[in-house]
Enzyme design. Structure first.
Site, PDB file in Angstrom:
ATOM      1  N   LYS A  10       0.820  -1.213   0.000  1.00  0.00           N
ATOM      2  CA  LYS A  10       0.000   0.000   0.000  1.00  0.00           C
ATOM      3  C   LYS A  10       0.861   1.274   0.000  1.00  0.00           C
ATOM      4  O   LYS A  10       2.076   1.221   0.260  1.00  0.00           O
ATOM      5  CB  LYS A  10      -0.921  -0.033   1.220  1.00  0.00           C
ATOM      6  CG  LYS A  10      -1.947  -1.174   1.171  1.00  0.00           C
ATOM      7  CD  LYS A  10      -2.957  -1.027   2.304  1.00  0.00           C
ATOM      8  CE  LYS A  10      -3.976  -2.138   2.293  1.00  0.00           C
ATOM      9  NZ  LYS A  10      -5.030  -1.926   3.309  1.00  0.00           N
ATOM     10  N   TYR A  50     -12.659  -1.960  -3.517  1.00  0.00           N
ATOM     11  CA  TYR A  50     -13.116  -2.115  -2.128  1.00  0.00           C
ATOM     12  C   TYR A  50     -14.635  -2.015  -2.001  1.00  0.00           C
ATOM     13  O   TYR A  50     -15.136  -1.702  -0.913  1.00  0.00           O
ATOM     14  CB  TYR A  50     -12.439  -1.060  -1.241  1.00  0.00           C
ATOM     15  CG  TYR A  50     -11.020  -1.427  -0.856  1.00  0.00           C
ATOM     16  CD1 TYR A  50     -10.750  -2.561  -0.086  1.00  0.00           C
ATOM     17  CD2 TYR A  50      -9.947  -0.629  -1.223  1.00  0.00           C
ATOM     18  CE1 TYR A  50      -9.462  -2.896   0.291  1.00  0.00           C
ATOM     19  CE2 TYR A  50      -8.641  -0.959  -0.850  1.00  0.00           C
ATOM     20  CZ  TYR A  50      -8.412  -2.096  -0.089  1.00  0.00           C
ATOM     21  OH  TYR A  50      -7.136  -2.427   0.297  1.00  0.00           O
ATOM     22  N   PHE A  58     -15.535   3.567   7.228  1.00  0.00           N
ATOM     23  CA  PHE A  58     -14.171   3.907   6.823  1.00  0.00           C
ATOM     24  C   PHE A  58     -13.958   3.864   5.308  1.00  0.00           C
ATOM     25  O   PHE A  58     -12.852   4.126   4.824  1.00  0.00           O
ATOM     26  CB  PHE A  58     -13.161   2.981   7.525  1.00  0.00           C
ATOM     27  CG  PHE A  58     -13.377   1.505   7.254  1.00  0.00           C
ATOM     28  CD1 PHE A  58     -12.921   0.912   6.090  1.00  0.00           C
ATOM     29  CD2 PHE A  58     -14.032   0.702   8.194  1.00  0.00           C
ATOM     30  CE1 PHE A  58     -13.111  -0.443   5.834  1.00  0.00           C
ATOM     31  CE2 PHE A  58     -14.225  -0.656   7.952  1.00  0.00           C
ATOM     32  CZ  PHE A  58     -13.759  -1.228   6.770  1.00  0.00           C
ATOM     33  N   ARG A  86      -1.643 -14.465   4.462  1.00  0.00           N
ATOM     34  CA  ARG A  86      -2.329 -13.810   5.589  1.00  0.00           C
ATOM     35  C   ARG A  86      -1.530 -13.962   6.887  1.00  0.00           C
ATOM     36  O   ARG A  86      -1.517 -13.080   7.734  1.00  0.00           O
ATOM     37  CB  ARG A  86      -3.759 -14.331   5.718  1.00  0.00           C
ATOM     38  CG  ARG A  86      -4.610 -13.844   4.541  1.00  0.00           C
ATOM     39  CD  ARG A  86      -6.048 -14.237   4.654  1.00  0.00           C
ATOM     40  NE  ARG A  86      -6.770 -13.508   5.689  1.00  0.00           N
ATOM     41  CZ  ARG A  86      -7.163 -12.239   5.591  1.00  0.00           C
ATOM     42  NH1 ARG A  86      -6.880 -11.537   4.511  1.00  0.00           N
ATOM     43  NH2 ARG A  86      -7.832 -11.666   6.560  1.00  0.00           N
ATOM     44  N   THR A  92      -5.248  -7.478  10.355  1.00  0.00           N
ATOM     45  CA  THR A  92      -5.564  -6.169   9.748  1.00  0.00           C
ATOM     46  C   THR A  92      -5.300  -5.045  10.746  1.00  0.00           C
ATOM     47  O   THR A  92      -4.722  -4.013  10.412  1.00  0.00           O
ATOM     48  CB  THR A  92      -7.060  -6.133   9.338  1.00  0.00           C
ATOM     49  OG1 THR A  92      -7.312  -7.259   8.506  1.00  0.00           O
ATOM     50  CG2 THR A  92      -7.400  -4.857   8.598  1.00  0.00           C
ATOM     51  N   ARG A 103       2.679  -6.450   9.109  1.00  0.00           N
ATOM     52  CA  ARG A 103       1.942  -5.319   9.694  1.00  0.00           C
ATOM     53  C   ARG A 103       2.523  -4.887  11.037  1.00  0.00           C
ATOM     54  O   ARG A 103       2.592  -3.694  11.326  1.00  0.00           O
ATOM     55  CB  ARG A 103       0.455  -5.657   9.789  1.00  0.00           C
ATOM     56  CG  ARG A 103      -0.210  -5.507   8.405  1.00  0.00           C
ATOM     57  CD  ARG A 103      -1.533  -6.129   8.364  1.00  0.00           C
ATOM     58  NE  ARG A 103      -2.273  -5.809   7.151  1.00  0.00           N
ATOM     59  CZ  ARG A 103      -3.313  -6.506   6.730  1.00  0.00           C
ATOM     60  NH1 ARG A 103      -3.723  -7.555   7.425  1.00  0.00           N
ATOM     61  NH2 ARG A 103      -3.951  -6.158   5.640  1.00  0.00           N
ATOM     62  N   ASN A 113      -1.974   0.233   6.843  1.00  0.00           N
ATOM     63  CA  ASN A 113      -1.536  -1.073   7.341  1.00  0.00           C
ATOM     64  C   ASN A 113      -0.635  -1.844   6.362  1.00  0.00           C
ATOM     65  O   ASN A 113      -0.593  -3.068   6.369  1.00  0.00           O
ATOM     66  CB  ASN A 113      -2.733  -1.904   7.807  1.00  0.00           C
ATOM     67  CG  ASN A 113      -3.666  -2.292   6.679  1.00  0.00           C
ATOM     68  OD1 ASN A 113      -3.522  -1.801   5.563  1.00  0.00           O
ATOM     69  ND2 ASN A 113      -4.617  -3.170   6.953  1.00  0.00           N
ATOM     70  N   HIS A 116      -2.225  -5.405   1.623  1.00  0.00           N
ATOM     71  CA  HIS A 116      -3.525  -6.068   1.502  1.00  0.00           C
ATOM     72  C   HIS A 116      -3.264  -7.477   1.009  1.00  0.00           C
ATOM     73  O   HIS A 116      -2.329  -7.694   0.234  1.00  0.00           O
ATOM     74  CB  HIS A 116      -4.409  -5.341   0.471  1.00  0.00           C
ATOM     75  CG  HIS A 116      -5.592  -6.149   0.036  1.00  0.00           C
ATOM     76  ND1 HIS A 116      -6.744  -6.214   0.785  1.00  0.00           N
ATOM     77  CD2 HIS A 116      -5.778  -6.973  -1.028  1.00  0.00           C
ATOM     78  CE1 HIS A 116      -7.589  -7.037   0.175  1.00  0.00           C
ATOM     79  NE2 HIS A 116      -7.036  -7.511  -0.920  1.00  0.00           N
ATOM     80  N   GLU A 127      -9.871 -10.944  -7.256  1.00  0.00           N
ATOM     81  CA  GLU A 127      -8.932  -9.820  -7.126  1.00  0.00           C
ATOM     82  C   GLU A 127      -7.797  -9.912  -8.149  1.00  0.00           C
ATOM     83  O   GLU A 127      -7.339  -8.893  -8.664  1.00  0.00           O
ATOM     84  CB  GLU A 127      -8.361  -9.776  -5.703  1.00  0.00           C
ATOM     85  CG  GLU A 127      -9.422  -9.377  -4.683  1.00  0.00           C
ATOM     86  CD  GLU A 127      -8.918  -9.299  -3.252  1.00  0.00           C
ATOM     87  OE1 GLU A 127      -9.707  -8.920  -2.383  1.00  0.00           O
ATOM     88  OE2 GLU A 127      -7.727  -9.606  -3.006  1.00  0.00           O
TER      89      GLU A 127
HETATM   90  P1  CMP Z   1      -7.346  -4.553   3.633  1.00  0.00           P
HETATM   91  O1  CMP Z   1      -6.773  -5.893   3.879  1.00  0.00           O
HETATM   92  O2  CMP Z   1      -6.824  -3.790   2.475  1.00  0.00           O
HETATM   93  O3  CMP Z   1      -8.934  -4.704   3.454  1.00  0.00           O
HETATM   94  C1  CMP Z   1      -9.826  -3.665   3.764  1.00  0.00           C
HETATM   95  C2  CMP Z   1      -9.166  -2.522   4.447  1.00  0.00           C
HETATM   96  O4  CMP Z   1     -10.025  -1.678   5.157  1.00  0.00           O
HETATM   97  C3  CMP Z   1      -8.236  -3.049   5.512  1.00  0.00           C
HETATM   98  O5  CMP Z   1      -7.135  -3.662   4.929  1.00  0.00           O
HETATM   99  C4  CMP Z   1      -7.944  -1.809   6.309  1.00  0.00           C
HETATM  100  O6  CMP Z   1      -6.917  -1.037   5.739  1.00  0.00           O
HETATM  101  C5  CMP Z   1      -9.269  -1.081   6.178  1.00  0.00           C
HETATM  102  N1  CMP Z   1     -10.019  -1.191   7.427  1.00  0.00           N
HETATM  103  C6  CMP Z   1     -10.590  -2.277   7.953  1.00  0.00           C
HETATM  104  N2  CMP Z   1     -11.195  -1.985   9.103  1.00  0.00           N
HETATM  105  C7  CMP Z   1     -11.002  -0.660   9.301  1.00  0.00           C
HETATM  106  C8  CMP Z   1     -11.390   0.229  10.318  1.00  0.00           C
HETATM  107  N3  CMP Z   1     -12.103  -0.167  11.376  1.00  0.00           N
HETATM  108  N4  CMP Z   1     -11.003   1.508  10.211  1.00  0.00           N
HETATM  109  C9  CMP Z   1     -10.269   1.918   9.124  1.00  0.00           C
HETATM  110  N5  CMP Z   1      -9.888   1.108   8.124  1.00  0.00           N
HETATM  111  C10 CMP Z   1     -10.245  -0.177   8.225  1.00  0.00           C
END
Ligand code: CMP
Length: 140
Positions: A10, A50, A58, A86, A92, A103, A113, A116, A127
Site C-alpha cells: 500500500k 473495495y 471507513f 495472511r 488487519t 503489519r 496497514n 492487503h 482480485e
Molecule cells: P485490507 O486488507 O486492504 O482490506 C480492507 C481494508 O479496510 C483493511 O485492509 C484496512 O486497511 C481497512 N479497514 C478495515 N477496518 C477498518 C477500520 N475499522 N477503520 C479503518 N480502516 C479499516
C-alpha cells in the site's frame, strides 16, 4: 495445494521505501512473485476494488488513502498461498498483529496497514482478475 493470491503493497509502505523488505518476507516463506506492477489508482478503481466495504464508515477514508500514492500489486504463488500470505501479513488491526509479521513491523494503523491480501481462494481469483490479464502472469 499450489495457489495464487493477490497482494498489494500500500501507499504507506511504498512511501517508506519498504517494497524490497516486504517482498523479501514473501520469498523467504517460499511464496513466488509471479506477477507485479506499480499503479497509482484512479479513485473509481479504488472504489470498485473495495466495493464490499462501501457501507462501512471507513470506506471513503480507505479509498482516499489507497489513491494517495503508488502501490505495488502482486500475485504470490505457492502452497496454501492465501493462508500463508495472511499469516505473513498479520492481523488487519496493527494492535492485534503478531510479532514478526509485516503489519507489526511496517503498519502505522488499521488504515495505514502496509499490505492487503486476499482473504479467501474465491476472492483471490476475483482480485487477481481485477488487476491482471493472463499474459501478465508468469507461473514458474
Ligand atoms: P485490507 O486488507 O486492504 O482490506 C480492507 C481494508 O479496510 C483493511 O485492509 C484496512 O486497511 C481497512 N479497514 C478495515 N477496518 C477498518 C477500520 N475499522 N477503520 C479503518 N480502516 C479499516
Amino acid at each position: 495445494m499450489q495457489e495464487q493470491t493477490l497482494s498489494i503493497i500500500k501507499p504507506d509502505a511504498v512511501e517508506k521505501n519498504q517494497i524490497g523488505n516486504i517482498l523479501a518476507r514473501f520469498e523467504k516463506e517460499g511464496l513466488k512473485i509471479v506477477a507485479a506492477k506499480m499503479l497509482h489508482l484512479p479513485e473509481e478503481t479504488a472504489k470498485k476494488f473495495y466495493i464490499v466495504h462501501k457501507d462501512r464508515p471507513f470506506y471513503m477514508d480507505l479509498v482516499r488513502f489507497m489513491i494517495s500514492g503508488p502501490i505495488l500489486v502482486l500475485i504470490l504463488e505457492g502452497a496454501d498461498a492465501v493462508a500463508k500470505n495472511r499469516k505473513i501479513m498479520g492481523a488487519t488491526d496493527l494492535a492485534k498483529a503478531e510479532k514478526g509479521t509485516i503489519r507489526k513491523d511496517f503498519a502505522e494503523s488499521i488504515e495505514r496497514n502496509a499490505v492487503h491480501g486476499s482473504d479467501s481462494k474465491e476472492n483471490a481469483k476475483v482480485e487477481i482478475e481485477f488487476f491482471f490479464t493472463k499474459k501478465e502472469i508468469f507461473s514458474r
